[in-house]
Write an enzyme that holds these catalytic residues in place. Structure first.
Site, PDB file in Angstrom:
ATOM      1  CD  GLU A 224       0.473  -7.906  19.023  1.00  0.00           C
ATOM      2  OE1 GLU A 224       1.444  -8.673  18.691  1.00  0.00           O
ATOM      3  OE2 GLU A 224       0.229  -6.666  18.840  1.00  0.00           O
TER       4      GLU A 224
ATOM      5  CB  CYS B 181      -0.535  -6.408  15.498  1.00  0.00           C
ATOM      6  SG  CYS B 181      -0.104  -4.726  15.688  1.00  0.00           S
TER       7      CYS B 181
ATOM      8  N   PRO C 249       5.645  24.411  35.000  1.00  0.00           N
ATOM      9  CG  PRO C 249       7.818  24.202  34.897  1.00  0.00           C
ATOM     10  CD  PRO C 249       6.608  23.447  34.472  1.00  0.00           C
TER      11      PRO C 249
ATOM     12  N   GLY D 148       4.690  31.546  29.546  1.00  0.00           N
ATOM     13  CA  GLY D 148       3.897  32.568  29.098  1.00  0.00           C
ATOM     14  C   GLY D 148       4.045  32.217  27.092  1.00  0.00           C
TER      15      GLY D 148
ATOM     16  CB  ILE E  62       2.702  28.596  21.793  1.00  0.00           C
ATOM     17  CG1 ILE E  62       1.344  28.199  21.298  1.00  0.00           C
ATOM     18  CG2 ILE E  62       3.973  28.086  21.179  1.00  0.00           C
ATOM     19  CD1 ILE E  62       1.054  28.700  19.831  1.00  0.00           C
ATOM     20  CG  ASP E  63       6.661  24.951  22.900  1.00  0.00           C
ATOM     21  OD1 ASP E  63       6.172  24.724  21.949  1.00  0.00           O
ATOM     22  OD2 ASP E  63       7.998  25.306  22.824  1.00  0.00           O
TER      23      ASP E  63
END
Length: 729
Positions: A44, A174, A361, A364, A366-367
């Site tokens: 598209e 679409c 940054p 330590g 999980i994110d």
């Protein structure tokens, strides 16, 4: 009796990149012709790019689109092939989202879009007007410079179809596939055998199933050939278009393109037999409906779509004679989607922003770990593409790594390439633990990032001292006798200082390493934390872009578990078992800061609240009534009431944070992304006195069923609904 007549294309277009978009369109037509195709369809609005947004209101965008189309036509490349190309067109001073059907240097038809995508991420009605004159057409007078190329002064404009010597082609755009009364139904009843669909469909986790099912259904009862072409890549915004071009015949998928790819041009072809369509349609009920169907205007073109018989097929053409067989559609698991989608988006963003890499940054936790692993996944994809000899990927990698023009460097080792373009940093304070510091260091070693480690206590102390000098008061943490206000302020200053340090290091680390340019800072706040407002405004969640900002904590954990094995990263196990904590308060013998304790709700509960709020369109009271039925067998009505009220209170009072949210990869249908996907106020009566009073009154009347066995299917409802929910394009 195979006939090489079909092709669908995925292109990685870029909004307003008219030169680059032109080159990719030309390449796709060239490949299609080389494979013996007689019909080529692209995504598209492929000439200007789908994500131009308010630039569609500018006359320049339409003018440059005509210039590109004229250049395509004058090149002679459309000889012997019907091309379906997308661009905006101003007809009688009204802007339409259109498909231009061209063949042998002529424009056959301009087909405007009739049903617009105008919710969620889409605002098509802001720029375009739908064509409401169904089965009607008018003359469209071409710009003079286009007339000089085609020799035509006017062409048909409207809801019409293309009739060739041996078949009939209809266009669907679409969103029209997703509407209850899709145009392909009426076109098919009037004898259209081939349907094209040009799409700008973005990626969401678990969404491909919906798209494939709709494409199958489009021809399962009706019969026909359905060609689906989709945009692929990041064209300049939060969305990643995931490609996956498809060709279906009579409800069977016979060809599929890749869903996530670094390639700029991908062409999917199939050889189909029109007689299969005609045989499928030879039923009494379909014939009775078709006999009374209203007629479409047919634009006739003296051209054979088919080659006649199998004997006429050029042996050198790669037309895939076996592709009419049923094809098992390849679906990625949600964990694979997280590994691939955001990684491809990051690659497009990096190469198109002309920067030298990324900075994260590492806390330590999980994110930030998931963010780093997604970057590593990107490096893996780059290495795989380089090994295949993808010249564009190699060229972009050489620029990012500062290689000279005559360099022979090829990024075949993902860890080596990661070290060149990815920079990580652990910024600890006295409140940080040795465990998080070690996890960050060992993760950086495992993926190969250029890692730095520092302690920012001196910065925190300097700010506290400055405040004391000015006010005569010295703030303390709660565990040191301070008030809640002091405690929160001291947490926030640590988080905000990390953002300042991140940008300084992102700007100067390439210089430290003897290179030029700067780095983009990546954020790492997940969708659940944004929904709850569990982040500090302008802390290290503030960044240039965020690859996990649309992904739930639950899905991120599953992704890390997957990557531990798939990417051979044993260090990831330690992230999965760690308790999520911000480490912004001093630890004592009786207190260790915990994210879920601070939030007052679990991440799993947040996902449920988010889906009910956005997808189910629940306010506080309707959410409470739904959850009483879902959770009532293990929680009392008053407990559920308190959870719902807490969620809406925190969501409302933190809504202002979404106005400054880092642009995030869109992956989840309950994203709270402000002003784009989730249009809501940011100043609320956060205690909702009327709504909460009604919840409390109802909860007091309801019996407590929390010790009773669960209702059938209650525990599975939300997982099933997440899989089955139709996400509109």
């Amino acid at each position: 009796m195979g006939h090489p007549i079909t092709v669908a294309t995925s292109l990685n277009q870029w909004a307003l990149d008219f030169q680059g978009n032109y080159e990719r369109i030309m390449e796709s037509i060239k490949i299609a012709k080389e494979r013996g195709a007689t019909l080529r369809v692209g995504p598209e609005l492929e000439i200007p790019g789908y994500g131009c947004y308010d630039h569609f209101l500018e006359g320049d965008t339409t003018m440059h689109s005509w210039e590109v189309l004229s250049k395509i036509i004058s090149s002679g490349i459309t000889e012997g092939v019907v091309c379906d190309i997308g661009m905006p067109v101003a007809h009688k001073n009204v802007i339409y989202n259109c498909r231009i059907i061209i063949h042998n240097g002529k424009i056959l038809l301009i087909r405007p879009k009739m049903w617009m995508a105008n919710d969620g991420n889409y605002r098509e009605l802001r720029y375009f007007t739908p064509w409401t004159k169904h089965r009607q057409w008018e003359d469209h007078y071409l710009p003079r410079f286009v007339q000089a190329v085609t020799g035509q002064s006017k062409v048909p404009f409207g809801d019409a179809v293309i009739s060739t010597n041996d078949s009939c082609i209809g266009v669907e755009l679409c969103e029209e596939l997703f509407t209850p009364a899709s145009p392909h139904i009426l076109m098919g009843l009037d004898g259209v055998e081939i349907f094209t669909n040009s799409s700008g469909s973005h990626h969401e986790l678990r969404k491909l199933h919906t798209r494939v099912n709709l494409i199958r259904e489009a021809t399962q009862k009706l019969g026909g050939i359905y060609l689906y072409a989709n945009q692929q890549g990041c064209d300049g915004d939060r969305l990643y278009y995931d490609g996956c071009a498809l060709i279906a015949v009579n409800g069977r998928v016979v060809a599929q393109g890749s869903q996530f790819s670094l390639r700029d041009v991908e062409v999917v072809t199939a050889t189909v037999d029109l007689e299969d369509v005609r045989a499928h349609r030879a039923t009494s009920s379909r014939s009775m409906q078709a006999a009374s169907a209203e007629r479409y205007h047919r634009v006739e073109v003296p051209f054979n779509m088919t080659s006649g018989t199998l004997d006429d097929v050029d042996e050198s053409a790669d037309v895939g004679l076996a592709s009419t067989r049923s094809f098992d559609v390849q679906y990625h698991t949600p964990e694979e989607e997280i590994a691939l989608g955001p990684a491809c988006w990051l690659w497009d963003y990096l190469r198109r922003s002309s920067t030298q890499g990324y900075f994260v940054p590492l806390s330590g936790g999980i994110d930030s770990c998931a963010t780093a692993v997604i970057v590593f996944s990107m490096c893996r994809l780059v290495a795989e593409a380089a090994k295949r000899g993808d010249e564009q990927v190699i060229k972009d990698a050489r620029r990012m790594t500062g290689e000279p023009a005559d360099s022979k460097y090829v990024p075949k080792d993902p860890k080596e390439f990661c070290n060149r373009i990815f920079h990580t940093c652990y910024m600890g304070t006295t409140n940080s633990s040795k465990e998080t510091q070690d996890r960050a260091k060992y993760l950086a070693q495992a993926i190969g990032s250029y890692h730095t480690d520092m302690n920012i206590d001196s910065l925190v102390t300097a700010i506290r001292t400055l405040f004391s000098l000015v006010t005569g008061k010295y703030p303390n943490f709660r565990s040191q006798g301070g008030t809640n206000a002091e405690n929160l302020a001291l947490q926030n200053i640590q988080a905000r200082l990390r953002m300042v340090v991140s940008y300084m290091f992102a700007q100067l680390l390439p210089w430290v390493r003897g290179k030029y340019g700067g780095l983009l800072v990546l954020g790492s706040a997940n969708v659940d934390e944004s929904l709850r407002g569990y982040l500090t405004k302008y802390d290290c969640s503030s960044a240039d872009i965020n690859p996990i900002g649309g992904i739930s904590k639950t899905d991120l954990k599953k992704f890390i578990a997957y990557a531990q094995t798939a990417f051979n990263l044993p260090i990831l196990k330690s992230f999965l078992t760690a308790v999520p904590t911000a480490e912004l308060e001093p630890m004592t013998e009786t207190y260790v800061q915990s994210d879920e304790a601070d939030m007052g709700m679990t991440y799993d509960e947040l996902s449920v609240f988010g889906r009910l709020r956005k997808i189910e369109k629940c306010g506080p009271y309707s959410m409470f009534t739904k959850l009483v039925h879902e959770w009532g067998y293990f929680l009392s009505p008053t407990t559920i009431a308190e959870k719902v009220k807490l969620f809406f209170f925190e969501h409302a009072r933190n809504r202002h944070k979404m106005t400054t949210l880092t642009p995030s990869y869109h992956a989840e249908s309950y994203s709270p992304d402000d002003n784009r996907f989730d249009l809501r106020p940011f100043l609320y009566p956060a205690r909702f006195p009327w709504q909460f009073a009604k919840i409390d009154a109802t909860a007091a009347k309801l019996p407590d069923r929390s010790n009773q066995p669960p209702l059938p299917q209650a525990e599975q409802r939300y997982d099933e609904e997440a899989e089955a929910k139709i996400h509109k394009d």
